[in-house]
Design a protein around this motif. Sequence first.
Motif, PDB file in Angstrom:
ATOM      1  N   ASN A 231       0.810  -1.225   0.000  1.00  0.00           N
ATOM      2  CA  ASN A 231       0.000   0.000   0.000  1.00  0.00           C
ATOM      3  C   ASN A 231       0.840   1.272   0.000  1.00  0.00           C
ATOM      4  OD1 ASN A 231      -2.431  -1.531   0.153  1.00  0.00           O
ATOM      5  ND2 ASN A 231      -2.137  -1.746   2.375  1.00  0.00           N
ATOM      6  N   GLY A 232       1.937   1.258  -0.740  1.00  0.00           N
ATOM      7  CA  GLY A 232       2.766   2.448  -0.852  1.00  0.00           C
ATOM      8  C   GLY A 232       3.597   2.756   0.378  1.00  0.00           C
ATOM      9  N   SER A 233       3.728   1.795   1.302  1.00  0.00           N
ATOM     10  CA  SER A 233       4.480   2.024   2.534  1.00  0.00           C
ATOM     11  C   SER A 233       5.896   1.457   2.427  1.00  0.00           C
ATOM     12  CB  SER A 233       3.756   1.378   3.713  1.00  0.00           C
ATOM     13  OG  SER A 233       2.460   1.904   3.864  1.00  0.00           O
ATOM     14  N   CYS A 234       6.800   2.006   3.245  1.00  0.00           N
ATOM     15  CA  CYS A 234       8.189   1.539   3.317  1.00  0.00           C
ATOM     16  C   CYS A 234       8.865   1.528   1.944  1.00  0.00           C
ATOM     17  CB  CYS A 234       8.261   0.132   3.927  1.00  0.00           C
ATOM     18  SG  CYS A 234       7.336  -0.093   5.438  1.00  0.00           S
ATOM     19  N   PRO A 235       8.871   2.638   1.209  1.00  0.00           N
ATOM     20  CA  PRO A 235       9.462   2.629  -0.138  1.00  0.00           C
ATOM     21  C   PRO A 235      10.951   2.318  -0.114  1.00  0.00           C
ATOM     22  CG  PRO A 235       9.069   4.875   0.588  1.00  0.00           C
ATOM     23  CD  PRO A 235       8.407   3.989   1.597  1.00  0.00           C
TER      24      PRO A 235
END
Length: 285
Positions: A231-235
């Motif tokens: 979900n777009g976290s920790c890129p």
Amino acid sequence: VVLACLAIVAPVRAAGIYHVSDLTEISVNFGVPTLTFNEQDVTTPFLTYSGSSSSSGGVYGATDFASAFGYVTPGLMRLSTLGQATGGFGSGNATVELAWSDTLTICGSDGHGGNTCSYNSSNPEVSFEFNSNLDGSVIAVGDVPTQGVSETSFNFEASSNRTSSGAVIFSQQICQRDLNGVTGGCGAGWEAAPVNQSKILTTVPGAMVTLGGSLTSQVTADGNTIFPCGNGSCPVNISSSASGDFANTSDIFIQILTSGGGFISASGNPYEPATGTPEPATMVL
């Protein structure tokens, strides 16, 4: 925030009588305009330039970088290109195209005990061995999920309307591609590494032989960003790079096979054998 730097070294100029041309393009992706540099000049005996461009501040702090260098004079070409990218939408691209041309006036025996550089239908034939010493590498390196490609094309032709052997033509297409961390070739018609080539041209004194060579390198590196937390976290930014390195030697040299034979080049280049290759005792310029 967009940070960018750009540096170009102008061509070095001097008087000459032959033709060189080049095109370099250096581009990065984050708001920095593509740089192009073109030149064609029949009075430029050599041309050298270098340039670089870089930027940061893309999506998730992605960065990219591109650089290029080129040098050309009749019979000799040097170039290198580099593209690097980290993170999504990061893309580093560089292209260098070099070309040169020259003309040889053939000399040799006149068939009557003398030597001549003028055409006569009774002139005995004279033979030359043309050699290409193309040395360099193409490299593309990345990881999942990135891609990069490095392509280099080399072409040379020596031709005359007075030859019994036909034209000398050298051509090589060299490439390496990396897709998702897997490195491989680029398919049919592409080679993994350069090879030396040679061919004999037979003509007569007084003939005009036209020479032309070109060397092109193009690299592209595309980075990417993964999200292990979903979900777009920790890129996490993933890197890719591609390079073409032909800055060592990409030469054309000529060996004279017929005693008393020789040539006069319009550029003044003697097209001597590469270092470590002995000159034939019969070479006459």
